[in-house]
Write an enzyme that holds these catalytic residues in place. Structure first.
Site, PDB file in Angstrom:
ATOM      1  N   GLU A  92     -10.806  -2.163 -15.514  1.00  0.00           N
ATOM      2  CA  GLU A  92     -11.085  -1.147 -14.485  1.00  0.00           C
ATOM      3  C   GLU A  92     -11.346   0.214 -15.141  1.00  0.00           C
ATOM      4  OE1 GLU A  92      -8.582   2.014 -12.561  1.00  0.00           O
ATOM      5  OE2 GLU A  92      -7.662   0.099 -11.999  1.00  0.00           O
ATOM      6  N   HIS A  93     -10.509   0.597 -16.110  1.00  0.00           N
ATOM      7  CA  HIS A  93     -10.715   1.863 -16.828  1.00  0.00           C
ATOM      8  C   HIS A  93     -12.078   1.868 -17.526  1.00  0.00           C
ATOM      9  CE1 HIS A  93      -6.575   3.890 -17.207  1.00  0.00           C
ATOM     10  NE2 HIS A  93      -6.428   2.931 -16.299  1.00  0.00           N
ATOM     11  N   GLU A 170      -0.428   5.698 -19.175  1.00  0.00           N
ATOM     12  CA  GLU A 170      -0.058   5.360 -17.801  1.00  0.00           C
ATOM     13  C   GLU A 170       1.211   4.515 -17.782  1.00  0.00           C
ATOM     14  OE1 GLU A 170      -2.032   3.306 -13.815  1.00  0.00           O
ATOM     15  OE2 GLU A 170      -3.256   3.633 -15.593  1.00  0.00           O
ATOM     16  N   HIS A 318      12.450  -2.640  13.808  1.00  0.00           N
ATOM     17  CA  HIS A 318      12.627  -1.766  14.973  1.00  0.00           C
ATOM     18  C   HIS A 318      13.816  -0.838  14.757  1.00  0.00           C
ATOM     19  CE1 HIS A 318      12.501  -0.571  19.224  1.00  0.00           C
ATOM     20  NE2 HIS A 318      11.350  -1.213  19.292  1.00  0.00           N
ATOM     21  N   LEU A 337      15.315   1.537   7.274  1.00  0.00           N
ATOM     22  CA  LEU A 337      15.007   0.119   7.122  1.00  0.00           C
ATOM     23  C   LEU A 337      13.524  -0.091   7.381  1.00  0.00           C
ATOM     24  CD1 LEU A 337      17.055  -2.877   8.443  1.00  0.00           C
ATOM     25  CD2 LEU A 337      14.624  -2.761   8.977  1.00  0.00           C
ATOM     26  N   GLY A 340       8.315  -6.168   6.422  1.00  0.00           N
ATOM     27  CA  GLY A 340       6.917  -6.590   6.485  1.00  0.00           C
ATOM     28  C   GLY A 340       6.523  -7.340   5.237  1.00  0.00           C
ATOM     29  N   LYS A 863     -13.296  15.240  10.983  1.00  0.00           N
ATOM     30  CA  LYS A 863     -13.688  13.877  11.351  1.00  0.00           C
ATOM     31  C   LYS A 863     -13.089  13.426  12.677  1.00  0.00           C
ATOM     32  CE  LYS A 863     -15.603  13.281   7.277  1.00  0.00           C
ATOM     33  NZ  LYS A 863     -15.100  14.490   6.640  1.00  0.00           N
TER      34      LYS A 863
END
Length: 953
Positions: A92-93, A170, A318, A337, A340, A863
């Site tokens: 990627e770099h 990095e 929730h 909390l 997912g 936007k």
């Protein structure tokens, strides 16, 4: 019937020639699809499938000032060859550093920056995503440079050797990052046969040349195998009509080679079944206290119309009545909390529940686990509920129906990544679809969320450890025993139950008629000694949403560290007190925030306007008569202190910028002062503070959006009971350090990290529009070359940046480098040398390109409704009541020619600089010399200086 005669020979030749031309001009497009879009979406879309298998989504927005593009390749660090950790990330770099058509390694970066754009990329486990934006009229040239990454990159050997240092930098930057350290532990305890167990970032060691295997050859092989057109998804947004975008995109990206690459399924489980249940203990760098519970579940991404895990994540995460979090808070075990899907792979997914623990929660973490598994048992007993699913489905459908536009680059990047998982028609609506209630899928997933199948990670100081992770040297311990499951078994908890129906779901989604006298900008609709309300109906963004912002101003939020700490803690207590009813409001598209700022406390409500008044009244009722719980007070104060203590675990550059901000702003305090103040505050002190705050408060508010004029009176009535009578106390001015012409200061700060950091701040000569424009131009002219020279060529570090950094509109310029390889003296010297070359390397044509790019950035239109509301709100805070700040700044930029700006740059930033250098010397311990007066704390800097006095906010 007579036979027809043959056409004459010339006609035959014409037909043959036409056929040949048609064959030569054959379209590279195999298939067209028109994606389903939101009724509020005024963009035009076309999805092309090219003959080489590449899918390209074209987006036409005739009004856009910025074009953008993103290409996502279905390959990531999970595809690294064995023993080559970080290879996908390294590739990627490398793609940024020259192609056959544009061999100069600086070409892409320079072209994008000089034409008003920015660029970046990221590598995840499954994806590598490249993206850029640019002033819209330059899309064609920018896209051609971008496309060459995937047609003919050079992967030049010289830059292969250099860029390994950037990857190493990095990697070293993350050595004290708890998220990266946590991932290193997770990979260490994974099934070693799973591809995700490999090192993701890479280092000089993993990317070293080896006998018979130079890393460049491995890069080339990896690129040829994985960077195949059929594994790519492209999104291009421009101002051109779709037909013109197709003519630009299709022939260009049809040249990307197709190797018919098919990602291999990942059949191995992330955790070996015999290793579960598993408990991992991790010692963090920060005072982090966290419990994460991970479960392997099937990969449901192809079932995106059903989204079973979204249903479960919504319930487990929730925060209202009956929720797991509320039960944990009431027992003093947790502060937050979330739930997912996190990691996904071709064959499975990891469903995670993450709990932010109190100190008591760490000590009683198995009680936390029993409560979690009790909640999951309750969900199994109740079974999947169609009404809850349909409620979520309704909210998602409303959000898609009224989806608003955002920043183009982020939009195209997200779409490109998602295109891999959605049918072509669904690439826009796929994330929102919940139209197939599938109880069998929910039950299947719930069956995986059991103690015997859990991988539990407890992260906290002092937990028992007996080993270290391989790359980040994180102390951790592992226990795998069937007996763990019985210790985490569910218990009977009466307070846990399903949530009630959401009372905040908008029912009236109609648009309020626009008044004939609706002004072009907000006007003062109510003005009393204690209350001022600005009002404007939303004309440009016609959606059933609105922004209701209130700034409660008080002299008691600044002045000393105790006042600042009290305001922080008070707003945290109020936010916690209202969370049980504001959480359902957030789910229903009503955002809420309450926070301390420079002049007071701000309350913001935004989103669908139908139930905003209901939410506001409930909030103000709590503000007027809060019933703060003592145990919650202790927990929240401890959480604030812990957050401040954790500053040492932030990235070194972030810590240095925090120190620079503290040195510049009067009323800003460092972590130590705020911690001391917080520890000196008890609940009685906060209650007294709240009484004093409201006794002297005034309010300024903005209503912008889908509101009738009557909303002004309703807001005024709601605020009336909060605001006292009498004179409004004077607010002290906001002050910014005023550095003298030719003055040089050096602030040496202690950052516990091996890397050296230099942050060099150069203040503008004044606060006029001309000063602001000249300083912003300096950042625009410098940012590309600074990055290219100090990072790409000199390889000083991974974080290299030059940027404009105004403080309360006092202009300033910052040069910032974090270096793992060079000392601070060397870095500061490189900065000096770069500044000396800015003017000699800047001809008139380049200056004009930079000036045009900056003006386009300043004048970029909002936007959506909330971007416009933010502009109005900031203008009001700055007393720019003509709402023309953008126009004035753009005009000031355009007023400069190259020679005038060069004269300003030479005088203000070179000959007589107003200089403050903040240095963290790191392990090498070298401090730049010949800098001027050296100090070791922000208080010493501010003690004997003049200030800029700012009457705003």
């Amino acid at each position: 019937m007579p036979l027809r005669s043959a056409p004459p020979l010339p006609a035959l030749l014409v037909l043959l020639f036409s056929a040949l031309l048609a064959a030569c001009a054959a379209s590279p497009v195999r298939e067209y699809t028109e994606p389903a879009k939101s009724e509020a979406d005024d963009y035009a879309y076309r999805l092309l499938t090219l003959e080489n298998g590449l899918q390209a989504l074209l987006i036409s927005d005739p009004d856009t000032r910025k074009a953008a593009a993103s290409l996502d390749v279905m390959v990531g660090s999970g595809d690294n060859p064995p023993g080559r950790g970080g290879l996908a990330h390294f590739l990627e770099h490398m793609l940024f550093l020259g192609t056959d058509k544009y061999p100069d390694a600086a070409e892409y970066e320079r072209y994008i920056t000089e034409h008003g754009g920015s660029r970046n990329a990221y590598t995840s486990f499954e994806h590598t995503n490249y993206f850029f934006d640019i002033n819209a009229s330059y899309l064609e040239e920018g896209l051609d440079r971008f496309a060459q990454f995937f047609i003919a990159p050079r992967l030049d050997a010289d830059y292969v050797d250099r860029e390994k240092n950037a990857v190493q930098a990095e990697y070293q930057m993350g050595l004290k990052s708890d998220p990266r350290r946590g991932l290193d532990v997770l990979q260490a305890v994974m099934n070693p046969a799973h591809p995700y167990s490999q090192f993701s970032v890479g280092s000089l060691e993993t990317l070293a040349d080896r006998p018979g295997a130079p890393v460049r050859e491995d890069l080339l092989a990896f690129y040829r195998k994985h960077y195949s057109a059929n594994a790519m998804r492209l999104v291009v947004l421009g101002a051109e009509p779709l037909e013109e975008l197709e003519k630009l995109v299709a022939p260009l990206f049809a040249r990307v080679p197709n190797h018919d690459y098919e990602p291999e399924p990942m059949a191995e489980p992330l955790f070996e079944p015999a290793s579960l249940p598993m408990k991992v203990t991790v010692q963090p760098q920060a005072t982090l206290r966290q419990l994460q519970v991970n479960f392997q579940v099937p990969d449901y991404r192809s079932r995106y119309r059903a989204k079973p895990m979204a249903y479960l994540g919504n319930l487990i995460g929730h925060e209202g009545e009956g929720s797991l979090l509320l039960a944990l808070k009431r027992e003093g075990l947790a502060e937050g909390l979330s739930a997912g899907e996190g990691l996904s792979w071709r064959g499975g997914s990891l469903f995670s529940v993450t709990v932010s623990l109190t100190e008591r929660g760490v000590a009683e973490h198995e009680r936390v686990l029993r409560l979690l598994f009790s909640y999951l048992a309750m969900l199994r007993e109740e079974g999947p509920q169609r009404w809850l699913y349909e409620e979520q489905s309704e909210l998602a459908a409303i959000d898609f129906r009224f989806r608003e536009h955002g920043e183009p680059m982020g939009y195209v990047s997200a779409l490109a990544g998602g295109m891999h998982y959605y049918a072509p028609r669904d690439v826009l609506q796929g994330p929102y679809l919940m139209e197939r209630f599938a109880p069998e899928l929910i039950e299947e997933a719930l069956d995986r969320l059991r103690p015997a199948l859990a991988q539990v990670v407890l992260t906290a100081p002092g937990v028992p450890v007996d080993r270290e992770s391989p790359h980040y040297e994180v102390p951790f311990g592992v226990t795998t025993a069937p007996a763990l499951a019985s210790r985490w078994a569910p218990t009977d908890v009466a307070s846990l139950h399903l949530p009630a129906p959401n009372a905040f779901i908008a029912e009236d989604l109609s648009l309020v008629p626009l008044a004939a006298d609706n002004p072009e900008t907000p006007t003062i609709a109510l003005d009393t000694p204690r209350t001022r309300i600005w009002f404007r109906q939303g004309k440009d963004f016609r959606t059933p949403r609105g922004a209701l912002y209130v700034n409660f101003r008080s002299p008691l939020v600044s002045g000393d560290a105790r006042a600042v700490a009290a305001a922080m803690l008070y707003t945290r207590l109020l936010t916690d007190a209202v969370n049980s009813f504001t959480y359902p409001a957030r789910l229903a598209g009503l955002d809420f925030s309450l926070y301390k700022h420079a002049r007071g406390v701000s309350l913001r409500i935004s989103g669908y306007n139908d139930k905003q008044q209901v939410l506001l009244e409930q909030l103000l009722d709590t503000v007027q008569a809060p019933a703060f719980d003592r145990s919650r007070f202790e927990s929240l104060r401890a959480d604030l202190v812990r957050g401040l203590e954790n500053a040492v675990a932030k990235r070194p550059v972030s810590q240095v910028i925090d120190d620079l901000r503290e040195a510049l702003l009067y009323g800003a305090y460092g972590e130590a002062a705020l911690i001391e103040a917080l520890r000196g505050l008890d609940l009685a002190a906060i209650e007294d503070y709240a009484d004093a705050f409201w006794a002297g408060v005034s309010a300024e508010a903005l209503l912008y959006g889908n509101y009738p004029q009557s909303a002004v009176a309703e807001l005024a009535a709601a605020l009336a009971d909060l605001l006292p009578a009498g004179d409004v106390p004077a607010l002290p001015p906001l002050e910014v350090l005023r550095i003298g012409a030719g003055e040089s200061l050096q602030f040496v700060t202690d950052v516990p990290h091996d890397d050296a950091v230099v942050s060099w701040y150069l203040q503008g000569a004044g606060d006029s529009w001309r000063d602001r424009a000249a300083t912003a131009l300096a950042a625009q002219v410098m940012k590309s070359g600074f990055f290219q020279e100090l990072r790409t060529e000199q390889q000083l570090g991974y974080v290299v940046s030059a940027f404009s950094w105004p403080q309360f509109d006092i202009p300033g310029l910052v040069l910032l480098v974090q270096s793992p390889s060079h000392d601070a003296g060397h870095v500061a010297g490189a900065m000096e040398e770069f500044l000396d070359e800015v003017l000699p390397s800047l001809d008139n044509s380049r200056f004009q390109r930079h000036r045009e790019a900056l003006v386009a950035e300043i004048e970029e239109p909002d936007k959506n409704l909330f971007e416009r509301a933010e502009f109005y709100w900031q203008s009001i805070a700055k007393r720019q009541y003509a709402f023309d700040g953008r126009r004035q700044l753009a005009a000031a930029v355009n007023d400069f020619d190259r020679d005038e700006w060069a004269a300003y740059f030479r005088e203000v930033f070179r000959e007589q600089p107003r200089s403050l250098q903040v240095v963290a010397p790191g392990a090498r311990g070298v401090i730049p010399d010949n800098i001027g007066r050296r100090v070791t704390n922000a208080t010493a800097i501010k003690a004997d200086h003049d200030t800029w006095s700012v009457d705003q906010y």
